[in-house]
Structures are given as C-alpha cells and as structure tokens.
Design an enzyme around this catalytic site. Structure first.
Site, short mmCIF file in Angstrom:
data_model
loop_
_atom_site.label_atom_id
_atom_site.label_comp_id
_atom_site.label_asym_id
_atom_site.label_seq_id
_atom_site.Cartn_x
_atom_site.Cartn_y
_atom_site.Cartn_z
N ASP A 89 0.10 -5.08 9.61
CA ASP A 89 -0.96 -4.18 9.18
C ASP A 89 -2.20 -5.06 8.99
O ASP A 89 -2.25 -5.90 8.10
CB ASP A 89 -0.57 -3.49 7.87
CG ASP A 89 -1.64 -2.48 7.44
OD1 ASP A 89 -2.79 -2.60 7.90
OD2 ASP A 89 -1.31 -1.59 6.63
N LYS A 113 -12.85 -0.66 7.31
CA LYS A 113 -13.44 -1.58 6.33
C LYS A 113 -14.44 -2.52 6.99
O LYS A 113 -15.56 -2.67 6.54
CB LYS A 113 -12.35 -2.41 5.64
CG LYS A 113 -11.07 -1.65 5.34
CD LYS A 113 -11.18 -0.74 4.16
CE LYS A 113 -9.98 0.21 4.13
NZ LYS A 113 -9.71 0.85 2.88
N TRP A 137 0.86 -1.19 0.00
CA TRP A 137 0.00 0.00 0.00
C TRP A 137 0.90 1.24 0.00
O TRP A 137 1.84 1.32 0.80
CB TRP A 137 -0.87 -0.06 1.26
CG TRP A 137 -1.83 1.06 1.44
CD1 TRP A 137 -2.74 1.53 0.53
CD2 TRP A 137 -2.01 1.84 2.63
NE1 TRP A 137 -3.48 2.55 1.09
CE2 TRP A 137 -3.06 2.75 2.37
CE3 TRP A 137 -1.41 1.85 3.89
CZ2 TRP A 137 -3.51 3.67 3.32
CZ3 TRP A 137 -1.86 2.75 4.84
CH2 TRP A 137 -2.89 3.64 4.55
C1 LIG Z 1 -3.09 -1.99 3.66
C2 LIG Z 1 -3.80 -0.86 4.32
N1 LIG Z 1 -3.42 -0.48 5.54
C3 LIG Z 1 -4.01 0.51 6.18
C4 LIG Z 1 -5.05 1.21 5.61
C5 LIG Z 1 -5.61 2.33 6.41
O1 LIG Z 1 -6.95 2.41 6.53
P1 LIG Z 1 -7.67 3.52 7.39
O2 LIG Z 1 -6.68 4.51 7.84
O3 LIG Z 1 -8.66 4.12 6.47
O4 LIG Z 1 -8.29 2.79 8.53
C6 LIG Z 1 -5.49 0.87 4.34
C7 LIG Z 1 -6.56 1.61 3.69
O5 LIG Z 1 -6.81 1.59 2.54
C8 LIG Z 1 -4.85 -0.21 3.67
O6 LIG Z 1 -5.22 -0.59 2.46
#
Ligand SMILES: Cc1ncc(COP(=O)(O)O)c(C=O)c1O
Length: 403
Positions: A212, A247, A131
């Site tokens: 993560d 999510k 990511w």
């Molecule tokens: C791999 C991964 N880590 C972390 C996140 C962080 O998500 P959020 O900050 O929206 O909870 C995302 C969001 O797309 C992600 O794809």
C-alpha cells in the site's frame, strides 16, 4: 420486505470525528484526527500544478468519451515509473501492468477482488495496527484476515524482531500487506535493515507482498520512499502495488490511484491485466477521465513535474517542521519524557503515545480531537493552535486516568 430489515451501520470512526469537531463550538479547538494535509491556515489546498494542468486540459480536451477500461496506457506507464522508478521499469526482469483505480482504496479493492476470485482461500496478513479500511476491503472480497505484529507501544517503534518472526511463518501463497512508507496510523516505518529482513522472509516464504503506497513523497521523498519496496522486489517474482494521488497531488476527491502488478514475466502481466479489466468492467466500467488526466499531465510535462516535486517537498517540509515544533513544545512542558520517537516517525501520522482514556479526555475537556489509539495528523497542527495543543497534551499526560 428488504430495507425495513436493515439496521444502522456504525459511523466511520475518523469521518465521524471530523463531523463532531465541526459541530464543536468551543474555542480554541484543534482537529488532529483528520487524514488530509493542511497548510498553515488549516486549508487543504489545490496544488498550483494541479490548477495549471486543469487550465490546460480545459483548453485541450476534445472529448469526454469513454477511456479504455484500465485507463490511458500513458497513465499506466507514468504511474509505474513513479511508483517503481525508471530503472526497475527498464530492467525487464519482470512483467508489469497498471490499472487506473478509484484512489488508493479502489486500487486495494481491485487487488482484493482479483485475489478473492482466483485465490479464494488465501489469508491476507495485515500489520497490527493498520488503516481500518484494509480489513473491510479484504474481508469484503471474501478473504480471510490475519495480523502480524508491527508496532510496539513499549518500544515506540516497529517491533522488527517480532515482525520478522511472524512473517517467517506465513504460508506460501498467502498475502502480506505492507505499508511502503509512512505507516498509517503509527508513522513508524521499518528501517533499512528491517526491510532487508522482510525481503529475506518474503524470498524464503514465497508469500505475495501487497504494497500500500498511499503516501509516496511524504516520507523522505518520492525516490527514497520506494527503497523498502524495491528491496523486496529485487528478490521476489510477484507483487501488488496500490498507489494513490490523493495525498501527494492533493487530488483527494478526484479519486485517482492505480493498481500495478509486478509479475514473473510479460505474458503473466498481460493475463493479469485482462482479468483486472473484467473486474473494472463489472464495477466502475472504465477509467475516470479527469483525475487521471490531471495526474498524467503533471507527470509528463517536465516543467509541471518539477513544480510538483517542489510543492510536494513543501508539504513534506511542513510536516517535518510541525513534528519538530511539537516535540520542542512537549519537551519544554514535560522535560521528564523522551519524545525522540516522534522525530523518527514519517509522514502525516504519528502515534503520539497517549492512551485511549487520555485521547477521550483531550476531546471532552480540551476540544483537541485525535483518533483512538493516539493517532494524530501532524499536518493538522497550526501555528495558531500549537501552544494550545502542547499545553493540552502535556496536561493530559499528567492526568491520572483509568485505562
Ligand atoms: C494507508 C492508506 N491506504 C490507502 C488510503 C486510500 O487513499 P485514497 O483512496 O483516498 O487514495 C489511505 C487513505 O487515507 C491510507 O491511509
């Protein structure tokens, strides 16, 4: 002068794609680039359990006064139970501490800042690919970034051998970021045997795993999705776990997530928590109430919790059904190509196997939007656009495009 010396920062690749999709007046069109769950009508709904919890909170809430810096301790406990499982939490072999964070991103940020402060020379190993924000977050904390091989475009899956060889070389004290499930962008997760090999490399190498866990529940379910993570925690003394309710509870804009630290003993967890509190204090001061309260209510109330698990299962099933429909559609059009790799992938994202030239062609000629590298959001496939998307992808595969 200060501001006049600043130049424009590059636009965010994925958010920019959504803006371009919205501005595109062609029909039909399809947005497979976006990183959120969508239902059959293309909406990203508020979960029913979240509505229930919010209604109840509206009635019950007596104050908006500040929360403790790290959030409600009950939230921390509920998160740990969800992320690590009740058995691990009660085993008592480790110290555990949890800090509420601004989404999974905020959780990663807190861990990165802690590392940047107390282990400034550490190298953070990211899977290739990963990511995009990982790099920015860890680099922003002053840490050095390195990459380990993860996905092989040739094998169309995790390159387990290359990955294990690379992780065996990581220096003790370095940090290895692992997607606990539903790898973004590829959708390719390690199988059980590969997790065991990664655990062995972690045990021997003495490096610090940083999980993560942004998509718990989107792979095989909330319990099954932590299997790889637990395999590693069984043999290492310490780890970070960044988790998110964006999510799996659809709380995207409420910005609710958590950083959990697994330490060798309880005093280390206490000390780590105190340092994390200092970081929170100097950045967002204290925990954000609403999103955390909603998540806690859903997790604590037995009836809401079971409804949530059912809604989560519904989302997961829709993703799996979409994958199957996509593969059926592509097989019907391109019987000469083996698409079985798509069925092995987990979560919302998939590397569909297209080149960047084909991705560009699809956007420019067909109004089908996907992320560079060929990442598609399977949840973005709608019954109304499925045939159109399959036709377009099959046609793109037949184009003789340079690059
Ligand atoms: C791999 C991964 N880590 C972390 C996140 C962080 O998500 P959020 O900050 O929206 O909870 C995302 C969001 O797309 C992600 O794809």
């Amino acid at each position: 002068m200060f501001f006049s010396e600043l130049s424009m920062a590059p636009a965010d690749a994925i958010l920019g794609l959504t803006a371009a999709f919205k501005a595109d007046t062609r029909t039909p069109k399809a947005n497979l680039g976006v990183g959120v769950f969508m239902d059959e009508s293309g909406r990203t709904p508020v979960l029913d359990v979240v509505r229930h919890a919010e209604r109840a909170l509206l009635e019950e809430e007596q104050t908006k006064t500040y929360l403790p810096i790290a959030g409600d301790p009950a939230f921390g406990e509920a998160v740990r139970q969800l992320v690590l499982g009740a058995d691990f939490c009660t085993e008592g072999r480790h110290g555990l501490a949890t800090v509420q964070a601004l989404g999974g991103t905020g959780a990663l940020f807190l861990g990165a800042r802690l590392l940047g402060t107390f282990r400034p020379g550490a190298k953070v190993w990211l899977p290739k690919p990963t990511w995009g924000n990982h790099r920015s977050i860890f680099r922003g904390a002053g840490l050095e970034i390195a990459e380990y091989p993860y996905y092989s475009a040739t094998l169309r899956q995790v390159d387990a051998d290359a990955l294990v060889v690379a992780l065996a070389e990581v220096a003790p004290g370095d940090v290895v970021l692992l997607h606990a499930c539903c790898h973004n962008p590829s959708g390719a997760d390690p199988d059980a045997a590969t997790w065991t090999r990664i655990a062995e490399a972690a045990r021997k190498g003495g490096w610090l795993p940083f999980f993560d866990f942004a998509y718990q529940g989107f792979g095989d379910g909330p319990d099954a999705d932590r299997a790889g993570l637990l395999e590693i925690l069984r043999v290492v003394p310490e780890a970070f776990v960044a988790s998110s309710f964006s999510k799996n509870m659809g709380l995207y804009s409420e910005r609710v997530g958590a950083l959990t630290v697994v330490t060798a003993d309880a005093p280390s967890a206490e000390a780590t928590l105190s340092q994390l509190r200092c970081i929170v204090r100097a950045t967002s001061s204290n925990a954000q109430r609403h999103g955390g309260a909603v998540a806690l209510k859903v997790l604590q109330d037995p009836s809401l919790r079971s409804d949530w698990l059912a809604e989560l299962e519904g989302m997961r099933h829709r993703i799996v059904a979409n994958r199957t429909a996509l593969v059926d559609g592509l097989r019907a059009r391109r019987g000469d190509v083996d698409f079985s790799y798509l069925l092995r992938q987990k979560g919302m994202f998939s590397y569909c196997g297209l080149t960047d030239a084909q991705v560009n062609w699809l956007r420019e000629v067909k109004a089908v939007y996907m992320v560079k590298g060929g990442r598609i959001n399977v949840a973005g496939l709608l019954p109304s656009t499925l045939d159109f998307v399959c036709d377009s992808i099959a046609e793109a595969m037949g184009q003789n495009l340079p690059g």
